[in-house]
Scaffold this motif. Structure first.
Motif, PDB file in Angstrom:
ATOM      1  N   UNK A  11       0.820  -1.222   0.000  1.00 50.04           N
ATOM      2  CA  UNK A  11       0.000   0.000   0.000  1.00 50.04           C
ATOM      3  C   UNK A  11       0.847   1.262   0.000  1.00 50.04           C
ATOM      4  N   UNK A  12       0.253   2.333  -0.530  1.00 54.39           N
ATOM      5  CA  UNK A  12       0.723   3.685  -0.266  1.00 54.39           C
ATOM      6  C   UNK A  12      -0.081   4.185   0.925  1.00 54.39           C
ATOM      7  N   UNK A  23      -5.329  12.700  10.230  1.00 52.49           N
ATOM      8  CA  UNK A  23      -6.018  11.978   9.155  1.00 52.49           C
ATOM      9  C   UNK A  23      -5.035  11.006   8.515  1.00 52.49           C
ATOM     10  N   UNK A  24      -5.510   9.846   8.122  1.00 53.68           N
ATOM     11  CA  UNK A  24      -4.657   8.898   7.406  1.00 53.68           C
ATOM     12  C   UNK A  24      -5.525   8.018   6.520  1.00 53.68           C
ATOM     13  N   UNK A  25      -4.904   7.470   5.485  1.00 50.89           N
ATOM     14  CA  UNK A  25      -5.609   6.624   4.522  1.00 50.89           C
ATOM     15  C   UNK A  25      -4.568   5.813   3.760  1.00 50.89           C
ATOM     16  N   UNK A  26      -5.031   4.891   2.937  1.00 53.55           N
ATOM     17  CA  UNK A  26      -4.102   4.107   2.130  1.00 53.55           C
ATOM     18  C   UNK A  26      -4.792   3.688   0.839  1.00 53.55           C
ATOM     19  N   UNK A  27      -3.958   3.274  -0.119  1.00 53.59           N
ATOM     20  CA  UNK A  27      -4.451   2.748  -1.387  1.00 53.59           C
ATOM     21  C   UNK A  27      -3.495   1.649  -1.835  1.00 53.59           C
ATOM     22  N   UNK A  28      -3.992   0.544  -2.384  1.00 56.84           N
ATOM     23  CA  UNK A  28      -3.088  -0.496  -2.888  1.00 56.84           C
ATOM     24  C   UNK A  28      -2.124   0.080  -3.916  1.00 56.84           C
ATOM     25  N   UNK A  36      -2.101  10.307 -12.983  1.00 58.00           N
ATOM     26  CA  UNK A  36      -3.540  10.561 -12.876  1.00 58.00           C
ATOM     27  C   UNK A  36      -4.140   9.841 -11.687  1.00 58.00           C
ATOM     28  N   UNK A  37      -3.736   8.580 -11.480  1.00 53.82           N
ATOM     29  CA  UNK A  37      -4.264   7.807 -10.353  1.00 53.82           C
ATOM     30  C   UNK A  37      -3.776   8.401  -9.021  1.00 53.82           C
ATOM     31  N   UNK A  38      -2.520   8.875  -8.996  1.00 49.33           N
ATOM     32  CA  UNK A  38      -1.988   9.484  -7.777  1.00 49.33           C
ATOM     33  C   UNK A  38      -2.740  10.779  -7.463  1.00 49.33           C
ATOM     34  N   UNK A  60       6.709  14.782   3.070  1.00 53.04           N
ATOM     35  CA  UNK A  60       7.794  13.901   3.507  1.00 53.04           C
ATOM     36  C   UNK A  60       7.479  12.505   2.979  1.00 53.04           C
ATOM     37  N   UNK A  61       8.442  11.903   2.293  1.00 52.84           N
ATOM     38  CA  UNK A  61       8.203  10.651   1.575  1.00 52.84           C
ATOM     39  C   UNK A  61       9.239   9.609   1.949  1.00 52.84           C
ATOM     40  N   UNK A  62       8.779   8.392   2.221  1.00 53.73           N
ATOM     41  CA  UNK A  62       9.671   7.243   2.369  1.00 53.73           C
ATOM     42  C   UNK A  62       9.178   6.142   1.437  1.00 53.73           C
TER      43      UNK A  62
END
Length: 262
Positions: A11-12, A23-28, A36-38, A60-62
């Motif tokens: 997941x992202x 707030x938090x969420x995820x997507x496969x 476009x999907x991002x 911030x990205x890992x």
């Protein structure tokens, strides 16, 4: 407000941070095939969180999936007009990991970083994700190594792919170790097998450390394994995002100190 992003093997995961993660969420990750999907996911996440794009001050990205890193970095920069801070092993961590050789995922380091802010070492930081990882912080606050095993759902998929008569099973909590059918037998192995694995490793790691360690647990499958454990743990569902938030704070403080120096 800071957008927190972690690219995992499955997941992202994203979060919003302003003094706290609210707030938090995820997507496969397989669904993010292009910008476009991002963009669509970012828009939905912000809308559901009642946050506008103008409120995002930085990202911030890992990542533990190199082939997806460039996609997310470019998409975030295009949407929020600032280059994301990419977390890596060379980031300025508050603990020493120099004795560990080989690849060390930033997700493991971020979870340890966040756990150290909440609990005194020694620590065993467990992440039930695509892989199940046990990460050990000794009494000197040094990362000394750990354990990597197939994740709960990864193990179930491997079992199905390597046999002719077992079928796909969605992982869920099971109350009885004695399965009454094939599905329950597989779930018992996944649930109780994982729990007893953790119990055994906890005892062995503590023997090697020569000290009692606090166990901190996170990850998507953790909540279904925890009821089967017979020892005390601390469940921290947003631990990885909290590690990213710590890095965001360090970035902000460094920037403020630089301005003062000028």
């Amino acid at each position: 407000m800071i957008l927190l992003l972690n690219i995992g093997n499955t997941n992202l995961t994203c979060g919003l941070y302003r003094q706290r993660i609210f707030a938090d969420d995820y997507i496969p990750i397989r669904q993010l095939t292009g910008e476009k999907e991002v963009f669509r996911f970012f828009h939905r996440f912000l809308q559901n969180s009642d946050v506008s794009m103008d409120e995002i001050e930085g990202t911030v990205l890992s990542s533990v999936v190199p082939e997806k890193t460039a996609l997310l970095r470019h998409a975030a920069e295009s949407m929020f007009h600032s280059e994301p801070l990419l977390i890596c092993r060379q980031t300025d961590w508050e603990f020493d990991s120099s004795t560990y050789s080989g690849v060390l995922g930033t997700d493991r380091l971020l979870c340890c970083s966040a756990a150290l802010q909440k609990y005194p070492p020694p620590l065993i930081v467990v992440d039930f994700g695509t892989a199940t990882t046990l990460n050990v912080i000794d009494e000197t606050r040094a990362f000394t190594g750990g354990v990597i095993l197939p994740g709960v759902t990864t193990g179930l998929r491997a079992l199905v792919s390597g046999t002719s008569q077992l079928h796909d099973v969605s992982f869920r909590k099971l109350n009885s170790a004695i399965g009454k059918n094939t599905t329950e037998c597989m779930l018992s192995g996944a649930t109780f097998g994982t729990a007893y694995m953790l119990e055994g490793f906890r005892k062995r790691i503590q023997q090697e450390l020569g000290a009692v360690a606090t166990v901190v647990v996170t990850g998507g499958n953790a909540k279904d394994v925890i009821p089967s454990l017979n020892f005390s743990i601390h469940y921290e569902p947003t631990l990885l995002l909290e590690g990213l938030a710590l890095q965001a704070n360090r970035l902000r403080m460094a920037s403020e100190n630089k301005v003062k120096a000028l």
